[in-house]
Every structure is written in C-alpha cells, then in structure tokens.
Scaffold this active site. Structure first.
Site, PDB file in Angstrom:
ATOM      1  N   HIS A  21       0.822  -1.213   0.000  1.00 50.41           N
ATOM      2  CA  HIS A  21       0.000   0.000   0.000  1.00 50.41           C
ATOM      3  C   HIS A  21       0.854   1.260   0.000  1.00 50.41           C
ATOM      4  O   HIS A  21       0.368   2.328   0.333  1.00 50.41           O
ATOM      5  CB  HIS A  21      -0.912   0.015   1.226  1.00 50.41           C
ATOM      6  CG  HIS A  21      -1.747  -1.215   1.369  1.00 50.41           C
ATOM      7  ND1 HIS A  21      -2.607  -1.642   0.376  1.00 50.41           N
ATOM      8  CD2 HIS A  21      -1.854  -2.123   2.377  1.00 50.41           C
ATOM      9  CE1 HIS A  21      -3.211  -2.759   0.777  1.00 50.41           C
ATOM     10  NE2 HIS A  21      -2.763  -3.062   1.979  1.00 50.41           N
TER      11      HIS A  21
ATOM     12  N   HIS B 261      -7.182  -4.511  -0.889  1.00 48.98           N
ATOM     13  CA  HIS B 261      -6.522  -5.796  -1.139  1.00 48.98           C
ATOM     14  C   HIS B 261      -7.162  -6.512  -2.323  1.00 48.98           C
ATOM     15  O   HIS B 261      -6.889  -7.680  -2.565  1.00 48.98           O
ATOM     16  CB  HIS B 261      -6.623  -6.703   0.092  1.00 48.98           C
ATOM     17  CG  HIS B 261      -6.116  -6.075   1.345  1.00 48.98           C
ATOM     18  ND1 HIS B 261      -6.943  -5.449   2.242  1.00 48.98           N
ATOM     19  CD2 HIS B 261      -4.861  -5.966   1.829  1.00 48.98           C
ATOM     20  CE1 HIS B 261      -6.221  -4.980   3.252  1.00 48.98           C
ATOM     21  NE2 HIS B 261      -4.954  -5.271   3.024  1.00 48.98           N
TER      22      HIS B 261
END
Length: 331
Positions: free
Chosen positions: A55, A217
C-alpha cells in the site's frame, strides 16, 4: 507477471533496505521490520501504525516529523505480527505513551490488540484509534464492519501534528477518533492487482467492466458495472459517501483523490476536477486536498475518494509542518 523484483520472498527485506538507503534520516530495522524516526523524543506521544505491505507509501512513507514515529510493515497484504508492533512501540516511546493507529482489518485489529497488552506489560501506556472509513460495504473479506482505507492518512497527519505540539495521549487519541468519524471513502477499480507471491491478478475483470466499491486488497465491492465516464464514476462514489456522511452548503472539507497504484496522475486530476465541481454545486468547500498515490494496492488501476468534514482544529493541524518521505510542507 512482470515486476522489478528479485524473488517474492525477498521483496519486503530488500524494499526496507532500499528505504534505508534512500532516507538516511530514518532508522530502518530490517530484521524486526520496523521503520522509525532517527531519535525518540522524550515526553512526546508516539504514533505507531502498520499493516500489510503493498500500500506504499502507507505506512512507512509517513514516518517523520508531524506524522508517525514508527511503522511496522507486514508481508504483502499480510498483517505485521505483535512482536513487530511491540518493537516499534519500544523504539519510539518517550514516556508519554503510544497511540496505535489501526486500519479495520481482522488481522491488524487482533495483532495490534495483542501488542497493546504486551506493551502494557512493559510499562508502555497505549491507546488505539481504529480507522473504518470505507462506506462501500459493511462486511467483507478480512473485515468485520467497514474497512480502513484513505482516512488513515488524515488520521496520521492530524493526530501526528497534535502530538508534535506536546498534547497528551488522551487528547491525541481523541482527535484521531474524531478525524476518522468525520471521514468517508469509496474506491473503484478498473483492473485487479497482482501480488508477487501469487504471480497472477487477484480477480478477473473484463476490459469493459469496473469493480465499484473495491477494497485495497482487491476485496469485492458492491457490484460490477460497465465502464462509465469519470463524471459518472465520481457521482456514484460521492453519492455513497454523502449518504453516510451528509454535507451541507458552507461545510469545509479535506478531500483526497488517491490512486491505487496503476492510475496515471493525469486521470487523478480529471477525477479531482469532477469531485470539485460536484461539491461546489452543493456549496461544499474543499479547504484542503491531496491528489496522488497515498494508499495503493500494488499495481491496481483504480481510484479512491476520501472526504473529511473538517473543523477549524483539524484544518489548523493539517497545515502544521510535516516532513516525511511522502508528505512534506511547512519545513
């Protein structure tokens, strides 16, 4: 799969070594997987966050003056373990306590809770602020309740600024929770991301479709739809945000248009153009903004919108100096 890596199993360690080389002002503990400021500050509340890698720049890119004191990255899309979190807390605790900033994913929540208990046994006072800003779905893969996404950046910046001013642990935790409560996010993906360990996209998405309400995700969103113009995509996202957090004329906001890793900046500015126009039509003021990649999902082509209904305290703290690899102003 085409990626600039040597081997999937070496990715995190080598990336951490690269961060250490690129940012010598940070202390990078490759063995314990902790990124921290070069020196702890006595009497200052320390902010610690973390989560699965993939991320970036979240969270290691937000370690520095005015934001986090430490970050503990897990493997790609995998929660860090309690030992990392305790090591991070021990590395930065200056005697005033530690605030854990935790995105609402089951593994992160459980492991940070365990770490808080272990830290308490070491004599470290810990408070926790949970980020759960994603309005796309209530429960999803890896999550009970709403997912924690873009508002994490707002929480880390604003709470970090208050801690920098010398506020106590209770006050820093309270502003973090206020920012989360005032923030809502919604994401749309045009492609899936490819995790190095699997070597293939996380889901199949036809060329003419988009995932509406996707998670960072690659978790499923609300639905799949045919690809539409940016104006209509922004309207869908903004409708979902405002249904959960109504705004009225005169309200001031902080707005982030966040790329999910594979979206060109020119397209992010098109999205900001649309959300700015839509909010202006409602009389809502964008007082501050971010446009760029801040909470990504590896190479996913997508965008998330985060809107925070900001008060004067939040805006003042937002404007306070920050000096991290990913955010820097006022210094």
């Amino acid at each position: 799969m085409k990626k600039f890596i040597n081997a999937p199993e070496a990715l995190l360690a080598e990336a951490l070594s690269g961060i250490a080389a690129a940012h010598p002002g940070l202390k990078v503990d490759v063995e314990n997987k902790v990124i921290s400021r070069g020196a702890r500050r006595s009497g200052k509340v320390a902010l610690v966050s973390g989560g699965g890698s993939g991320h970036e720049p979240l969270h290691g890119g937000f370690v520095g003056e005015g934001m986090l004191d430490a970050a503990c990255p897990g493997e790609v899309f995998t929660s860090p373990v309690p030992g990392q979190m305790v090591a991070a807390a021990q590395a930065v605790d200056g005697g005033a306590g530690v605030l854990f900033i935790v995105k609402n994913y089951t593994g992160d929540v459980l492991n940070f809770r365990m770490a808080a208990e272990l830290a308490a046994e070491e004599g470290i006072a810990v408070e926790t602020a949970l980020v759960d800003d994603d309005v796309a779905v209530q429960d999803s893969t890896w999550t009970a309740g709403r997912r924690g996404t873009g508002a994490t950046v707002f929480v880390e910046k604003i709470a970090g600024a208050l801690a920098e001013r010398g506020a106590g642990l209770a006050a820093v935790a309270e502003i973090a929770k206020r920012v989360n409560a005032a923030s809502r996010s919604f994401a749309v993906a045009l492609t899936a991301c490819t995790a190095p360990a699997s070597g293939k996209p996380g889901f199949d998405l036809p060329e003419d479709e988009m995932e509406v309400g996707v998670g960072i995700h690659g978790e499923p969103g609300r639905r799949r739809e045919k690809l539409r113009p940016a104006k209509e995509i922004v309207a869908t996202a903004l409708d979902a945000i405002l249904a959960d957090q109504p705004l009225t004329a005169g309200d001031e906001t902080i707005v982030m248009v966040n790329g999910l890793g594979g979206t060109p900046l020119i397209e992010l500015y098109v999205v900001f153009h649309e959300i700015a126009a839509a909010l202006a039509d409602k009389g809502v003021v964008i007082a501050r903004n971010l446009v760029g990649n801040y909470v990504t999902s590896l190479d996913m082509a997508g965008v998330s919108l985060t809107v925070c209904k900001a008060d004067a305290d939040m805006l003042s703290l937002w404007d306070a100096p920050v000096n991290t690899p990913a955010l820097r102003w006022g210094v």
